[in-house]
Design an enzyme around this catalytic site. Structure first.
Site, PDB file in Angstrom:
ATOM      1  N   HIS A 179      30.138   7.636  15.942  1.00  0.00           N
ATOM      2  CA  HIS A 179      29.057   6.647  16.047  1.00  0.00           C
ATOM      3  C   HIS A 179      28.498   6.405  14.648  1.00  0.00           C
ATOM      4  O   HIS A 179      27.987   7.321  14.005  1.00  0.00           O
ATOM      5  CB  HIS A 179      27.957   7.143  16.992  1.00  0.00           C
ATOM      6  CG  HIS A 179      28.355   7.022  18.425  1.00  0.00           C
ATOM      7  ND1 HIS A 179      27.891   7.861  19.406  1.00  0.00           N
ATOM      8  CD2 HIS A 179      29.177   6.119  19.046  1.00  0.00           C
ATOM      9  CE1 HIS A 179      28.414   7.492  20.575  1.00  0.00           C
ATOM     10  NE2 HIS A 179      29.201   6.445  20.383  1.00  0.00           N
ATOM     11  N   ALA A 180      28.602   5.146  14.221  1.00  0.00           N
ATOM     12  CA  ALA A 180      28.367   4.807  12.822  1.00  0.00           C
ATOM     13  C   ALA A 180      27.000   5.245  12.298  1.00  0.00           C
ATOM     14  O   ALA A 180      26.887   5.771  11.200  1.00  0.00           O
ATOM     15  CB  ALA A 180      28.538   3.298  12.660  1.00  0.00           C
ATOM     16  N   ARG A 181      25.962   5.025  13.062  1.00  0.00           N
ATOM     17  CA  ARG A 181      24.603   5.226  12.549  1.00  0.00           C
ATOM     18  C   ARG A 181      24.164   6.681  12.516  1.00  0.00           C
ATOM     19  O   ARG A 181      23.088   6.991  11.997  1.00  0.00           O
ATOM     20  CB  ARG A 181      23.628   4.431  13.419  1.00  0.00           C
ATOM     21  CG  ARG A 181      23.596   4.907  14.859  1.00  0.00           C
ATOM     22  CD  ARG A 181      22.908   3.893  15.730  1.00  0.00           C
ATOM     23  NE  ARG A 181      22.919   4.250  17.141  1.00  0.00           N
ATOM     24  CZ  ARG A 181      22.554   3.425  18.103  1.00  0.00           C
ATOM     25  NH1 ARG A 181      22.167   2.196  17.782  1.00  0.00           N
ATOM     26  NH2 ARG A 181      22.572   3.799  19.357  1.00  0.00           N
ATOM     27  N   ARG A 254      33.464   5.536  24.265  1.00  0.00           N
ATOM     28  CA  ARG A 254      33.603   5.056  25.653  1.00  0.00           C
ATOM     29  C   ARG A 254      35.027   4.568  25.891  1.00  0.00           C
ATOM     30  O   ARG A 254      35.310   3.959  26.894  1.00  0.00           O
ATOM     31  CB  ARG A 254      32.636   3.887  25.928  1.00  0.00           C
ATOM     32  CG  ARG A 254      31.166   4.222  25.827  1.00  0.00           C
ATOM     33  CD  ARG A 254      30.686   5.110  26.975  1.00  0.00           C
ATOM     34  NE  ARG A 254      29.266   5.413  26.847  1.00  0.00           N
ATOM     35  CZ  ARG A 254      28.762   6.384  26.106  1.00  0.00           C
ATOM     36  NH1 ARG A 254      29.567   7.184  25.419  1.00  0.00           N
ATOM     37  NH2 ARG A 254      27.471   6.584  26.036  1.00  0.00           N
ATOM     38  N   GLU A 381      24.698  17.297  19.691  1.00  0.00           N
ATOM     39  CA  GLU A 381      23.727  16.282  19.244  1.00  0.00           C
ATOM     40  C   GLU A 381      22.813  16.977  18.246  1.00  0.00           C
ATOM     41  O   GLU A 381      21.973  17.805  18.601  1.00  0.00           O
ATOM     42  CB  GLU A 381      22.914  15.739  20.433  1.00  0.00           C
ATOM     43  CG  GLU A 381      23.754  15.030  21.490  1.00  0.00           C
ATOM     44  CD  GLU A 381      24.101  13.589  21.132  1.00  0.00           C
ATOM     45  OE1 GLU A 381      23.710  13.114  20.057  1.00  0.00           O
ATOM     46  OE2 GLU A 381      24.785  12.938  21.957  1.00  0.00           O
TER      47      GLU A 381
HETATM   48  O1  0X9 Z   1      26.457   8.673  24.650  1.00  0.00           O
HETATM   49  C1  0X9 Z   1      27.186   9.273  23.868  1.00  0.00           C
HETATM   50  O2  0X9 Z   1      28.279   8.861  23.501  1.00  0.00           O
HETATM   51  C2  0X9 Z   1      26.679  10.597  23.274  1.00  0.00           C
HETATM   52  N1  0X9 Z   1      25.286  10.475  22.921  1.00  0.00           N
HETATM   53  S1  0X9 Z   1      24.815   9.540  21.676  1.00  0.00           S
HETATM   54  O3  0X9 Z   1      23.388   9.415  21.735  1.00  0.00           O
HETATM   55  N2  0X9 Z   1      25.176  10.266  20.317  1.00  0.00           N
HETATM   56  O4  0X9 Z   1      25.500   8.294  21.736  1.00  0.00           O
HETATM   57  C3  0X9 Z   1      26.811  11.689  24.303  1.00  0.00           C
HETATM   58  C4  0X9 Z   1      28.197  11.891  24.818  1.00  0.00           C
HETATM   59  C5  0X9 Z   1      28.243  13.037  25.794  1.00  0.00           C
HETATM   60  N3  0X9 Z   1      29.515  13.191  26.432  1.00  0.00           N
HETATM   61  C6  0X9 Z   1      29.897  12.503  27.522  1.00  0.00           C
HETATM   62  N4  0X9 Z   1      29.132  11.648  28.116  1.00  0.00           N
HETATM   63  N5  0X9 Z   1      31.098  12.742  27.977  1.00  0.00           N
HETATM   64 ZN    ZN Z   2      26.683   9.502  19.182  1.00  0.00          ZN
END
Ligand code: 0X9
Ligand code: ZN
Length: 493
Positions: A179-181, A254, A381
């Protein structure tokens, strides 16, 4: 994120002076009195009206663009959810940090270092650092080019291993910058890499490491561009051909092929756009191929921010995985070590991704666990809990990387049965690395193209032998220690 509100209030007051920096109203950061799991928050995220920043059981932090304000307000009112404006001028805050960086970079030009852990670094600096690791690491380091991005950057996997030590060894995959930011993430992965090739060499008796410093180099570099809005970018930079090219990028967390689509958006304009098909993106496809070729890994960690939470599968369902107890146990090793190293200041939460962060599929942790069969798979995180969020100040970098690395070292020691992690030495200060002193010209990094379905171990893959970097540039241990000593004074803790 319990204490986040007070601090954000202070910050938002401070920020008033920056209102109007961009000459147009910018996005606001809102705190909603509903968790990110709430249907209304998910719907607003799916529609692209809010960008979810912070997750918590009882509230959500979301970024709201000026044009979406009335729609979001209406939707929240209808659902009976109250909200507070935490930061009125987010762009002002970004500008403030940018100005500090500009000031510092003029001041420290004399040092000309490509990497330290007192400031955030762009792709040029990180590529330069990887080059330094490659040349100094000798036979211990192989750089595997996993993919070429839309903008022509390479996604690099750095394999650190002692070739003289026979199998079996624990295999560890560490990934950052998807994630870039989330700037603190590449700071952590580069620091772990640095530790591996300097201080942690003894661990290579029992472990093999694969480090991806930046999984999303185009997106990451974009966040360093002059436009303050770009600082908030999350996805990669691929052209979606959606809405006249207005909406770029796929959320690389995703896009992995395990229960793809759950808790992800089909809208190319959304921050959580899952892409047209799984592995549609060069970054994810390239990385999954390298991972598959390595096969039986023991530990997978992907670094994100923020939230100070260590998450384990599943993310696509609230059900607990088969070895949840062990996953929790090892996560606690990390959390305890970080707490200890930070003098009790950094206290991680631990739990399943679904229950703690809301359902989201197509992420790397679930894929590593569910498809590759890596028994210990985590999303970490990083700090903080929401006071600064993605805009973690530079004076927090060094403590964060040192504490996180200590936590990872502890987990790995435990997993590899390599002595107790409590007994292992934790350094509190590290010297600056200065790859540019080796006459490396940033931007000229080019690793050998990757071969299809290559198994780096079995097929003897050595990019360095393919004319990547002449070996005669290796620094001797004496030169290395000289550079370390020279730069020690420059490390502001
Ligand atoms: O949403 C995400 O991709 C991750 N949090 S973020 O705030 N850095 O974007 C959490 C990913 C956790 N893992 C899964 N959902 N499988
Ligand atoms: Zn992230």
């Amino acid at each position: 994120m319990k204490n986040g509100w007070n601090m954000w209030t202070i910050i938002s007051f401070c920020c008033l002076v920056f209102v109007g920096v961009q000459g147009e109203p910018g996005p606001e950061l809102w705190r909603l009195e509903a968790s990110t799991h709430h249907r209304i928050v998910r719907d607003l995220e799916d529609s692209g009206d809010v960008d979810v920043w912070g997750h918590s059981q009882d509230h959500a932090q979301v970024l709201v663009e000026p044009e979406a304000k009335s729609r979001v307000t209406r939707a929240l009112e209808e659902a009976g959810i109250s909200h507070l404006v935490e930061v009125e001028d987010v762009l002002g805050l970004v500008e403030e940090q940018r100005a500090q960086r500009r000031k510092r970079s003029t001041r420290s030009k004399r040092a000309a270092q490509a990497l330290d852990w007192n400031s955030y670094h762009d792709m040029n600096d990180i590529e330069s650092f990887i080059n330094w690791v490659n040349v100094t690491g000798g036979d211990f380091v192989q750089v595997i080019p996993a993919a070429v991005t839309e903008e022509g950057r390479q996604v690099l996997v750095v394999h650190v291993s002692d070739p003289t030590v026979p199998e079996p060894k624990k295999k560890i995959w560490i990934e950052g910058g998807i994630h870039a930011r989330e700037w603190i993430s590449p700071a952590v992965t580069t620091y772990i890499l640095y530790q591996l090739v300097t201080e942690w060499r003894d661990m290579l008796q029992v472990t093999d490491w694969y480090i991806v410093p930046v999984a999303n180099p185009d997106g990451y570099q974009y966040t360093f561009s002059d436009n303050n809005r770009a600082r908030m970018w999350r996805k990669n930079r691929r052209n979606n051909h959606a809405r006249n090219g207005r909406c770029k990028g796929v959320d690389l967390n995703r896009n992995w092929n395990l229960k793809w689509g759950v808790g992800a958006s089909s809208d190319p304009c959304s921050e959580t756009y899952k892409g047209p098909v799984p592995f549609s993106e060069p970054e994810t496809d390239g990385l999954q191929k390298v991972m598959t070729s390595i096969g039986d890994m023991d530990l997978f960690i992907t670094f994100h921010s923020f939230g100070q939470t260590i998450l384990y599968p599943w993310g696509w369902t609230n059900n607990a995985p088969a070895n949840a107890k062990q996953l929790n146990h090892l996560a606690k090793k990390f959390a305890d070590k970080v707490k200890d190293t930070s003098g009790g200041k950094i206290d991680y939460k631990i739990g399943g991704s679904g229950p703690l962060y809301g359902l989201a599929s197509g992420a790397t942790d679930d894929w590593a666990y569910g498809r590759l069969g890596v028994p210990f798979s985590y999303t970490i995180e990083l700090p903080d809990e929401g006071r600064h969020g993605f805009l973690l100040p530079e004076n927090r970098i060094s403590s964060t990387v040192i504490e996180t690395a200590a936590g990872v070292q502890c987990m790995v020691s435990y997993l590899a049965n390599f002595g107790s992690c409590a007994r292992r030495k934790t350094r509190t200060r590290q010297p600056i690395v200065t790859p540019r002193q080796q006459n490396y010209t940033p931007g000229q990094l080019s690793f050998a193209p990757r071969q299809e379905n290559l198994n780096p171990r079995e097929q003897n893959f050595t990019p360095r032998e393919q004319n990547f970097t002449p070996r005669e540039h290796n620094l001797t241990p004496r030169q290395l220690s000289f550079i370390s000593r020279q730069n020690h004074a420059l490390f502001r803790g």
